[in-house]
Structure formats: structure tokens, C-alpha cells
Design a protein around this motif. Sequence first.
Motif, short mmCIF file in Angstrom:
data_model
loop_
_atom_site.label_atom_id
_atom_site.label_comp_id
_atom_site.label_asym_id
_atom_site.label_seq_id
_atom_site.Cartn_x
_atom_site.Cartn_y
_atom_site.Cartn_z
N TRP A 105 -22.81 -7.76 24.57
CA TRP A 105 -22.62 -8.87 23.94
C TRP A 105 -24.44 -8.90 23.90
CZ3 TRP A 105 -20.01 -12.66 23.87
CH2 TRP A 105 -18.96 -12.97 24.77
N PHE A 106 -24.71 -9.48 22.50
CA PHE A 106 -26.14 -8.87 21.39
C PHE A 106 -26.91 -9.46 22.79
CE2 PHE A 106 -28.85 -11.47 18.29
CZ PHE A 106 -29.80 -9.73 17.62
N GLU A 107 -28.52 -9.14 22.34
CA GLU A 107 -29.30 -9.10 23.06
C GLU A 107 -30.33 -8.10 22.59
OE1 GLU A 107 -29.07 -7.88 27.92
OE2 GLU A 107 -28.25 -10.41 26.86
N TYR A 108 -31.02 -8.47 23.21
CA TYR A 108 -32.62 -8.02 22.41
C TYR A 108 -32.33 -6.02 23.23
CZ TYR A 108 -37.24 -5.08 22.22
OH TYR A 108 -38.05 -4.58 21.57
N SER A 109 -31.74 -6.08 24.69
CA SER A 109 -31.65 -4.82 24.73
C SER A 109 -30.86 -4.03 24.00
CB SER A 109 -31.77 -5.00 26.57
OG SER A 109 -30.33 -5.69 26.66
N SER A 110 -29.42 -4.92 23.91
CA SER A 110 -27.96 -3.56 23.78
C SER A 110 -28.84 -3.48 21.94
CB SER A 110 -27.61 -4.90 23.69
OG SER A 110 -26.85 -5.94 22.47
N LEU A 111 -29.97 -4.66 21.09
CA LEU A 111 -30.11 -4.09 19.84
C LEU A 111 -30.25 -2.86 19.82
CD1 LEU A 111 -30.10 -4.71 16.42
CD2 LEU A 111 -31.70 -5.95 17.50
N HIS A 112 -31.27 -2.50 21.07
CA HIS A 112 -31.95 -1.82 20.64
C HIS A 112 -31.22 -0.24 20.91
CE1 HIS A 112 -35.66 -2.51 18.72
NE2 HIS A 112 -35.44 -3.76 19.30
N LYS A 113 -30.67 -0.34 22.68
CA LYS A 113 -30.02 0.29 22.90
C LYS A 113 -29.57 1.31 21.76
CE LYS A 113 -26.94 1.62 26.71
NZ LYS A 113 -26.05 0.63 27.94
N MET A 114 -28.36 0.28 21.18
CA MET A 114 -27.31 1.08 20.35
C MET A 114 -27.60 1.31 18.93
SD MET A 114 -23.93 -0.67 21.00
CE MET A 114 -22.94 -1.63 21.22
#
Length: 237
Positions: free
Chosen positions: A22-31
Motif C-alpha cells: 500500500w502506498f504511504e510514506y514508509s513504503s515509498l522510501h523503503k521501495m
Amino acid sequence: MKKGLSIMKDPIMKHYVPDTDWFEYSSLHKMLKTYSCVYIKPDSGNKGTGIIRVKKLNSKECEISYKKTTSRSSPDKLYSRIKKILKPEKKYIIQQGVDLATYQNRPFDVRVVLQKPLGKWRATLMSAKLAPHKSSVVTNVAKGAEDRNLYKLLKGTDQSLNSFAVLRDLMDASHQIAQILSSHFPLNILGLDMGIDKKGKVWFIEANTKPECSGMKRYDGKLYRRYLHAKKIIKKE
């Protein structure tokens, strides 16, 4: 996302699914720590609408591509820049970008339509969707891509691919995906968007339970008649 989760739970087929969250702040930077390119997509929708591509250019700059515009952002402002594009009423996923194989420097993916007449899945329509430009964000026909004969296109890719092995893997994966999804959802037709990367690996991009097939009538009349015949059988069942 629900359909993708069904595939990701299968021990064999999960290897065909790009890393998705799911797109969120943490997933964006992790990806972006793991992949140089990611896509942000509405959880529901079609025809390539609302898709954003983000490329990590270096440690200080990222490139955001949306519709026909491209801009740059520092990593610390990236999330807020993307949020301004997204529609607040929609849910979004973030997905590992697949480095798609190219033909004449234009990326392409594959649409496979499967139907289930007489209780058995059959691939009745198949085409390559060739992006209009080298830098195109999506390969949807609705966004200017061209339907092409997949067999012919695979023989002329910019990369040296084993077209026979790729087609075999593509068909095997498509049928397996159809079997898995139909065990969770009541389906008799399924449109699969499949990717082939520059090394020839097959990827499952997304599934559509109401695929738009009318355009194939102009592209390949023989295949389209096969699709109509299967549709007729299903309707009678």
C-alpha cells in the motif's frame, strides 16, 4: 490488491509478482531504497489512468512522471509532491518497476485474455502492447500504445530473448494465475497484463475481470472469432 495477494500467497506464483505494498510514506522510501523505479497506481481502475512513475536518479534527486509531465524532486519532498497528485477518495498501491523488454527502443507488455468455456481455462486473445515512446509511463492502448502480434514482436526485440521459452512461461503463468484467482472469485473471463523484462523473465502486473476486448476485432479477426465462440459457449452454460 486482493487479486495480487491471492497470487503472492502461492509459493510458486509469488515469484511472478513485483514487490507490492500500500502506498504511504514508509513504503515509498523503503521501495526506493531497494528499486531504482517504482509505480504508484490506484487500487482499482483501468486503461492506465492515474499511474505515476518515480525514478531514483541519485541520492539527492528523483524523477516523477505523470500523464505527459515529468518533474524532479528531492527525496524529502517526494511524498508530499506525490500526494498532491493523488485523488483523496482513492486507495493506491506502490509497486516495483519492471524493466520491460523493448522493441525499437519502445517498451511493451502483454495482454492475455482467458475464458472458461466448459469449465476449462483457455487463452483466447493475446497481443503485445507497444508503448508510443521510449519514455512512456504506461503501455495501455487507451494511452496511445499499439496492439502488435506478440509472436512477431518477440522475434525482433532489442534484447536477445528466447521467444519460445518466454511464450511457454507466459502461457503457463497465465493459466496458473487464472486457476488461482478463480478459486477465490467467481470468474469465467480474465484479462491479464503481463510483463516481460529485458532478461526474459515473465511478470504478473495486474488482472482485470472485465477486460475490454472489442479492439482486438480490428487487430486479429481470427483470434476475435475464437473469443466470441468461447463467450457464446459460456453464455449457454
